[in-house]
Design a protein around this motif. Structure first.
Motif, PDB file in Angstrom:
ATOM      1  N   ASN A  29       0.876  -1.179   0.000  1.00 36.53           N
ATOM      2  CA  ASN A  29       0.000   0.000   0.000  1.00 36.53           C
ATOM      3  C   ASN A  29       0.909   1.224   0.000  1.00 36.53           C
ATOM      4  N   ASN A  30       1.003   1.862  -1.155  1.00 33.43           N
ATOM      5  CA  ASN A  30       1.906   3.013  -1.299  1.00 33.43           C
ATOM      6  C   ASN A  30       1.123   4.310  -1.146  1.00 33.43           C
ATOM      7  N   GLU A  31       1.188   4.877   0.065  1.00 33.65           N
ATOM      8  CA  GLU A  31       0.434   6.120   0.324  1.00 33.65           C
ATOM      9  C   GLU A  31       1.285   7.365   0.062  1.00 33.65           C
ATOM     10  N   THR A  32       2.533   7.174  -0.369  1.00 35.05           N
ATOM     11  CA  THR A  32       3.443   8.311  -0.547  1.00 35.05           C
ATOM     12  C   THR A  32       3.301   8.908  -1.943  1.00 35.05           C
ATOM     13  N   THR A  33       4.102   9.929  -2.199  1.00 34.27           N
ATOM     14  CA  THR A  33       4.150  10.525  -3.548  1.00 34.27           C
ATOM     15  C   THR A  33       5.239   9.843  -4.377  1.00 34.27           C
TER      16      THR A  33
END
Length: 355
Positions: A219-223
């Motif tokens: 789950n990549n919640e970053t930019t």
């Protein structure tokens, strides 16, 4: 009994017989090592016949013994007198009964109980141009003619000895539980949201040569962008002798060019297969002990009861899942980073049918 293993001493007066050379360690107990020595008393000159079973750690080639240094260290050794018989153990195992039929009147049975806290037979792979015996842990049964079982001053001639190498081996337990899961949440510099990585194995135990399925959830919640996923299997060889040293060697490494963009999720199962065939050049890699020049595979995971101090060589494996995350924005590559989780892996051989 289909096959008998026999070694005769140079003097022709003693011969060692074993019904098998692989002895299974069931973790809480080990199969009894039993055999027979054929003794011709007329050539003994009043001496006795002894048998020993030794578990030794070999860490150099035998050619160096000429300079007075022994490059083997006995981890465990036990001796018994077989002739003249001491009358201590008269009961014979089925294996010994059938060997006695082959050997006849001159047969003297012997047996040894290997303790459960000894290592299994393991060899360390030599470099392609190395000569001599491989380093590692081996087990040897030796019959010899002597005045005393273990007198440092007594010289025992080579012609008065005969020996057979045996193996202590473990097979994978029948019950295969669910595999391990590991996860990590990593926060990056210049980013207020994290990447979450979870990895799991389908089952606890994998057999040599079978593909290992590694399930990856991200789950990549970053930019930032996850550019690729690297999955590797590492062998950890713990050599416990005078002190404890652990050597880590990658045995399999695969990169998958999956892209996980910012603010997105990802789930997929990948397969990796660690094989000795792909690691033939690696010096010091642990492989399962072999007898003569037969084929082998990567050393099996050492199963132990956990509470006993084990000496020799202890093998374990781990799977590493690594995300290559590239930095976005002005700082670019400077804020790039890795996200890694590790999973324990048990790699073994299945129990053969009929064992």
């Amino acid at each position: 009994m289909s096959k008998v293993f026999k070694k005769t001493a140079g003097n022709g007066h003693i011969a060692l017989y074993l019904g098998k050379r692989d002895f299974v360690d069931h973790v809480d107990s080990v199969e009894v090592v039993d055999g027979v020595v054929k003794v011709d008393p007329s050539g003994l000159d009043g001496k006795k016949v002894f048998v020993y079973l030794a578990c030794a750690f070999r860490y150099g080639s035998e050619d160096l013994d000429v300079i007075g240094l022994s490059f083997r260290r006995d981890i465990w050794i036990q001796r018994v007198q077989v002739y003249p018989p001491t009358g201590e153990n008269t009961a014979k195992s089925p294996m010994q009964e059938s060997l006695m039929k082959k050997v006849g009147e001159q047969g003297c049975p012997f047996s040894f109980q290997i303790p459960a806290n000894l290592p299994c037979s393991v060899a360390l792979q030599p470099a392609p141009n190395d000569s001599g015996k491989a380093c590692g842990v081996d087990f040897e049964v030796k019959a010899y003619v002597a005045n005393a079982a273990n007198n440092a001053d007594e010289v025992i001639e080579k012609k008065d000895t005969c020996r057979l190498m045996i193996r202590k081996i473990q097979f994978a337990p029948a019950s295969n539980k669910a595999g391990p899961t590991a996860d990590i949440t990593k926060q990056f510099m210049m980013s207020d949201k994290p990447v979450h990585l979870e990895a799991s194995l389908e089952k606890e135990i994998y057999y040599h040569g079978d593909p290992i399925a590694v399930k990856v959830k991200i789950n990549n919640e970053t930019t930032k962008v996850v550019k690729k996923i690297k999955i590797s299997v590492e062998q950890l060889t713990n050599v416990v002798l005078y002190s404890s040293d652990t050597y880590t060697k990658p045995v399999c490494c695969e990169e998958f060019g999956e892209t996980i963009n910012s603010n997105s999720t990802f789930e997929k199962s990948f397969q990796v297969t660690p094989l000795l065939a792909n690691n033939k050049e690696k010096r010091g890699l642990a492989v399962d002990g072999r007898l003569k020049d037969e084929d082998t595979h990567l050393a099996s995971t050492t199963l132990s009861q956990g509470d006993k101090e084990m000496q020799g060589i202890i093998i374990s494996y781990k799977v590493k899942v690594n995300l290559m995350v590239s930095g976005g924005g002005l700082l670019g590559g400077l804020t790039g980073s890795d996200v890694t989780v590790e999973l324990p892996l048990t790699l073994m051989s299945p129990k053969p049918a009929g064992e």
